[in-house]
Design an enzyme around this catalytic site. Structure first.
Site, PDB file in Angstrom:
ATOM      1  N   CYS A 131      44.331  49.486  38.318  1.00 36.60           N
ATOM      2  CA  CYS A 131      43.344  49.366  37.250  1.00 36.60           C
ATOM      3  C   CYS A 131      43.915  49.906  35.939  1.00 36.60           C
ATOM      4  O   CYS A 131      43.911  51.114  35.694  1.00 36.60           O
ATOM      5  CB  CYS A 131      42.057  50.107  37.606  1.00 36.60           C
ATOM      6  SG  CYS A 131      40.793  49.911  36.323  1.00 36.60           S
ATOM      7  N   CYS A 134      41.495  51.979  33.695  1.00 32.50           N
ATOM      8  CA  CYS A 134      41.296  53.347  34.179  1.00 32.50           C
ATOM      9  C   CYS A 134      42.550  54.193  33.955  1.00 32.50           C
ATOM     10  O   CYS A 134      42.455  55.362  33.579  1.00 32.50           O
ATOM     11  CB  CYS A 134      40.895  53.349  35.646  1.00 32.50           C
ATOM     12  SG  CYS A 134      39.246  52.664  35.945  1.00 32.50           S
TER      13      CYS A 134
END
Length: 181
Positions: A131, A134
């Site tokens: 991700c 993130c």
């Protein structure tokens, strides 16, 4: 199962994985809480029960109950956030970027341990789960807290080693099953 027993379960074709596992315990870049929290959080995120249990078994005696719980919380909350924010990042429809996530994430604001430790665990899991959104968010938080590239890189290196150990164990199991068939 201990890390020593785990290393013995990793076959010769993954000798480098064994060597990398050995190097983690002696790493001095991170505090013990950061290091052993990574064992727990990344072990859980690996989704390999044998690896998870060995790493938690190694780390649990070295962590406070609060730190053990926080490492498990990092794995759980990043499991949710990495799916959601990876979707937001990758979706062609950019409307999702302005929509509220509507996901409870209170543990991020109050993890029960030093925020830097929790963020290191979170960035490592986010790297494991791919991700980018993130990763960027956690790196920014760590940088604002004065954490250097060496600590961030070490946390992600631990995640990479743990992920490779999970793959090596799965490959060994698959080889054993194929021979038994």
């Amino acid at each position: 199962m201990s890390i020593e027993a785990l290393k013995q379960a990793i076959p010769d074709f993954a000798k480098d994985v064994r060597l990398n596992l050995s190097s983690m315990a002696g790493d001095e870049t991170l505090t013990d809480q950061q290091k052993y929290g990574l064992f727990v959080a990344c072990g859980i995120a690996s989704r390999n029960p044998q690896l998870r249990d060995a790493l938690i078994g190694e780390a649990a005696p070295k962590l406070s109950p609060a730190a053990l719980s926080a490492a498990k919380s990092a794995a759980a909350i990043m499991g949710m956030n990495n799916v959601y924010y990876r979707f937001v990042h990758l979706a062609a429809n950019k409307d999702y970027q302005s929509m509220p996530a509507k996901l409870r994430m209170n543990v991020i604001g109050n993890p029960g341990v030093d925020k830097v430790d929790f963020e290191l665990w979170s960035i490592a899991i986010s790297a494991m789960n791919g991700c980018g959104m993130c990763i960027d968010a956690h790196e920014e938080t760590l940088r604002k807290a004065g954490v250097g590239s060496d600590k961030i890189q070490t946390a992600v290196r631990f995640a990479a080693i743990i992920a490779s150990a999970a793959i090596a164990l799965e490959a060994a199991d698959a080889s054993a099953e194929a021979l038994a068939a």
